[in-house]
Design an enzyme around this catalytic site. Sequence first.
Site, mmCIF file in Angstrom:
data_model
loop_
_atom_site.group_PDB
_atom_site.id
_atom_site.type_symbol
_atom_site.label_atom_id
_atom_site.label_comp_id
_atom_site.label_asym_id
_atom_site.label_seq_id
_atom_site.Cartn_x
_atom_site.Cartn_y
_atom_site.Cartn_z
ATOM 1 C CB THR A 42 -0.912 0.016 1.229
ATOM 2 O OG1 THR A 42 -1.572 -1.227 1.298
ATOM 3 C CG2 THR A 42 -1.931 1.125 1.121
ATOM 4 C CD GLN A 43 4.735 2.044 -1.412
ATOM 5 O OE1 GLN A 43 4.756 3.006 -0.644
ATOM 6 N NE2 GLN A 43 5.585 1.042 -1.316
#
Lengths: 265, 252, 208
Positions: A42-43
């Site tokens: 999850t960026q």
Amino acid sequence: MDHFPTNWGRPRNELYDQYNTFPLHQRPTNHTDTFTDGVQRTQQPIVTGTSVLAIQYKDGVMMAADNLASYGSLARFRDITRLHAVGTSTIVGASGDMSDFQYLQRVLDEIVTDEFTAGDGNSLGPAEVHEFLARRMYARRSKMNPLWNALLVGGIQNGKRFLAFVDLLGTTYSASSLATGYGAHIALPILRQDVDPNPDAITEEAAREILRKCMRVLYYRDARSLDKYQIATVTSAGVSISEAQKLDTNWDFAEKIRGYGSQTQ
Amino acid sequence: MPDGSYERPQQRQFNPYSENGGTILAIAGADFSVIAGDTRQSEGYSIQTRYAPKVFRLTERAVLAVNGFAADGNMFVKKVKQRLEWYRHAHAKDMPLRAIARLIQTMLYAQRFFPYYVYNILGGIEEDGTGAVYSFDPVGSYEREACRAAGAAQSLVQPFLDNQIYFKNQTPAPGASHPTHLPLPDVLSIVIDSFTSATERHIEVGDGLEIYVVLAKGRSTQELASIGGLQELSTRAEGDRMFVIRRDLKKD
Amino acid sequence: MSIMQYNGGSTIAMVGKDCVAIACDLRLGNQALGISSNFEKIFAMTERTYIGLPGLATDVTTLHEQLRYRLNMYTIKEERTMEPETFIHLVSSTLYEKRWGPYFIEPVLAGLQRMPGGSFRPFIASTDLIGCINFAKDFVVAGTASEKLFGVAEGLWEPDLAPEDLFETISQTLLNAVDRDAYSGWGAVVYVITEDKVIKRTLKGRMD
């Protein structure tokens, strides 16, 4: 001599960068892992929930969140519950990435089940749930793979109110009134004004009214919010999450707005 | 690119750190140590809470103040406390202060390539009964000092301490000399003045002040008698005594 | 590194009882390299108005000359000396003229304002590099050690200090602040301005 430990044991190229002028983390590497690019992290949050509000009052803790899960500026899901009961004395409210939150819901339900199955009569209170979430959030940020949420945990434990915050960095704190996201900027000043002087003086109906007022202010100003919301209460009687309710709003003032949009005069 | 696509995919790196403001301070006396910190926790211009302690009791005679990234700070304190508990189980006594200092340096340096973004100040009583302050940088460099300020208002407070504790730029009267250690009431006044000054001029400092006072074994508690907001933390009247003084700071 | 820190240097002014004081360090540097220990940043503009000009050294000279010129023109036209409160507005408008290409100076001013009855009132003020005036009642600071100066001054200063006490207070504040600043120090100058005299003292300081 190559003084960078990260390069030791690797094939050398005497012609390339003889004087170690490359920054450490950018030095050429022969190492390739075919699957590195395949790992998803999850960026950035994708489907998101906006503010969560919570206050302490006479009988316990009350929390509010609207029912919207946005996809960028698109109001994608309009019937999402962002308040989650954990056991019989804890409520968790989430803003940020909804898939990460739903994953956390599953994890929380699992530990509640495990605790129940143990059959030793112990159950998790809000302090334990908050500690668990704080540890999990901090562990994930330390792996550079955060759970992209800001969470509020409220409840009652041994007759005492509990209300605390934890976010994707593992940052924690508690206070008698808390809010995440835009709520921390727009609603929290109102909550503090009403609640901080004396939470014990606030009845359930008064608490409900304070949260309703703040949800309305947020709906007027936060473009990622919805006029449909839920309120959860935790008292010594247990947890209850209300049905989705509609905010009554008044847009008459919009008639008088001048100076931007289509009405320039 | 002209067609609206990116030449290379956009990369936004997740930043695992934050700064939560606040300031800590410790001063060592001959036979006592004072460790203080404000209680505001903030991020940017938002006050997250007006009460989040930054100063923690480790043993009967050791206090640790942490400042910087709050999540790292809390986790670090938790791990130090855990190591001290293990030490108690193994050796049936509390770890001495200088050993705690070395433990902290080792634990900080262990994270050299993903540091705890935290400035630590350790205060307490040494085995020889002297007051001590140890200060650390985020990766474990440390030294024993007579006084140290750290955090958001370090640059405001430290030069004031140089002047008032070390008597820097002050010449003693002919034949006289400056004291090496100040009496407790003087130290407490300096601590309180430092924090009220920092509160006045730094937006990240304020709300509340917690001052831990550790007194060496057998030392009189007389000087603390008239202090308001005092609470004793020590479990035994013999041995070293520990107190905390809680005061309000401006909340604006 | 900002241009404001290129040459280093700091200035402070304080109000006392019927007196004011202004002080500066003496360092001139080229980033971390010390060049001179004899670079005064405080200038007498009138008998009772002194201005400190910490910042980019080339602008210290230019701005000082510019202010001196404008002050002289005022004196000739008006046939009277300019009061400090008027002067700070002259400083402000001079700086704002260069709003989009400023002098990299943050002036600090101290003076005695002549009142209608003929008495004098202490006056201090400072501005930012584009002329936003700060009228303070206690003390004003500027330069690379400004944060440190704020901290120490907030701890040491008190109202109604007599000239000698004010001298001690401003000297201790400056010396201890610049000792924690790599870009300031190398000696100091202090002016104490009273109704009947101005005392200038040069202070020894740490040379590291």
